[in-house]
Design a protein around this motif. Structure first.
Motif, short mmCIF file in Angstrom:
data_model
loop_
_atom_site.label_atom_id
_atom_site.label_comp_id
_atom_site.label_asym_id
_atom_site.label_seq_id
_atom_site.Cartn_x
_atom_site.Cartn_y
_atom_site.Cartn_z
N CYS A 79 0.80 -0.78 0.17
CA CYS A 79 0.11 -0.02 -0.18
C CYS A 79 0.73 1.47 0.14
CB CYS A 79 -1.49 -0.15 1.31
SG CYS A 79 -1.99 1.68 1.73
N CYS A 129 -2.91 8.69 -0.35
CA CYS A 129 -3.17 7.39 -1.19
C CYS A 129 -3.38 8.14 -2.64
CB CYS A 129 -4.59 6.74 -0.86
SG CYS A 129 -4.47 5.50 -2.12
N CYS A 142 -6.29 0.66 -7.94
CA CYS A 142 -5.13 -0.41 -7.43
C CYS A 142 -4.72 -1.32 -7.52
CB CYS A 142 -5.54 0.26 -5.75
SG CYS A 142 -4.08 -0.28 -4.21
FE1 SF4 Z 1 -3.34 1.65 -0.22
FE2 SF4 Z 1 -4.76 4.00 -2.50
FE3 SF4 Z 1 -4.51 1.09 -2.45
FE4 SF4 Z 1 -5.87 1.71 -0.34
S1 SF4 Z 1 -6.10 2.45 -2.57
S2 SF4 Z 1 -5.08 0.35 -0.83
S3 SF4 Z 1 -5.01 3.13 0.41
S4 SF4 Z 1 -2.75 2.40 -2.36
#
Ligand code: SF4
Ligand code: 13P
Length: 328
Positions: free
Chosen positions: A92, A178, A264
């Motif tokens: 993440c 994020c 993501c």
């Molecule tokens: Fe991390 Fe953003 Fe992916 Fe959520 S969306 S797991 S905060 S990188």
């Protein structure tokens, strides 16, 4: 439109389900996973629900289909099960924006502050914090803390959301974010609203304050489900990671969902093939470093105690006491 697995996917789903039984395994799955992965999940939810679920699981193996900090939290909260991740590289970017060492140095400048740590962080960062929170309970946790000054790590956008709800607190944010949510813009949302004027806008609190300002609801991923289920509106514009839209459409097929989203790619690293391989080979095992386990556990315990504090005065007293604040 309901998701229908291909023949190949169905074959993988059947093999995974059989192996789960044979190996006494449970699959936990974050809301942002691929729709075919939902098909093998025993439980799908947001970070808070997955933490709560993980703590109560009585199985030999937990396969965590999400990102690493989530699996690490599950391993911390359930030391009796072996926690596996299908892809070790599913990380993440937000959790990588702060290190335990940097936090250790930063908090020296604020001796009266409590450190509130978003669950999107490593166990080492949690161990340097006073208490953990998730996107669902961040406001309640910050409100319940006896401290006025709060250092909030690592997400500046969630910190801004909390600060807006709680003007009585002094919230000092770490400047993390994020990247997936940071790039979502209010302009696109307003264009979508022009096209669907009756739709309610639902945003995740990792979105920027500008996006939060045009949203009707700012909630966690499971909060999105709750809002869409309970609202009398039938159309929604949802702004977060793209996987959420599949989840909403699957659960609430009689409502209409539009999205302004970004992907993501770490969340999408988990595939049926990798989940099968993870079960077959019992890899990759998540280990919480022993030296940070007690501190990270305490940050979680305090979160659960403060959450229960609203309806359990004993737990509330225990929680306040653990901060050195007595209510007697
Ligand atoms: Fe991390 Fe953003 Fe992916 Fe959520 S969306 S797991 S905060 S990188
Ligand atoms: P939720 O706890 O709302 O599911 O959020 C986790 C996350 O990583 C959002 O990007």
């Amino acid at each position: 439109m309901a998701f229908t697995p291909t023949e190949h996917q169905q074959e993988l789903i059947n093999r995974i389900n059989a192996l789960k039984k044979e190996k006494d395994a449970i699959v936990l799955c974050h809301n942002y996973q691929r729709p075919e992965v939902y098909e093998v999940a025993d439980y799908i939810g947001d970070s808070l629900a997955l933490c709560q679920e993980a703590a109560g699981i009585n199985a030999r193996l937990i396969v965590f289909s999400g990102v690493y900090f989530m699996a690490e939290s599950a391993a911390l909260l359930n030391p009796h099960s072996t926690v596996l991740v299908p892809d070790r590289q599913a990380g993440c970017a937000l959790s990588d924006m702060i290190t335990a060492k940097a936090l250790h140095e930063w908090k020296k400048d604020y001796p009266d502050a409590a450190v509130v740590c978003y669950v999107n962080s490593t166990a080492a960062v949690k161990a340097e914090s006073d208490i953990c929170c998730t996107s669902r309970n961040a406001v309640d946790i910050a409100r319940a803390l006896p401290h006025k000054q709060l250092l909030f790590v690592p997400d500046k956008n969630l910190a801004a959301f909390v600060a807006k709800q709680l003007p009585e607190k002094e919230i000092i944010p770490w400047q993390g974010y994020c990247p997936i949510h940071e790039r979502l813009s209010p302009e696109y949302l307003l264009k979508a609203k022009e096209m669907h004027p009756n739709a309610e806008i639902i945003a995740h609190p990792e979105c920027t304050p500008e996006v939060q300002a045009v949203a009707d609801h700012v909630v966690s991923t499971s909060g999105m489900m709750k809002v869409a289920r309970e609202s009398s509106a039938t159309e929604f514009i949802c702004t977060t990671e793209c996987g959420m839209i599949q989840r909403l459409k699957k659960e609430l097929p009689h409502k209409s969902f539009f999205t302004v989203c970004s992907v993501c790619f770490d969340m999408k690293k988990n595939t049926l093939e990798k989940i099968l391989s993870s079960l077959e080979n019992e890899e990759f095992v998540v280990e919480v470093p022993e030296e940070v386990r007690p501190g990270a556990q305490l940050a979680f315990d305090r979160m659960f105690d403060l959450m229960a504090a609203t309806d359990d005065e004993d737990r509330a007293r225990r929680a306040r006491k653990s901060f050195g604040v007595s209510s007697e």
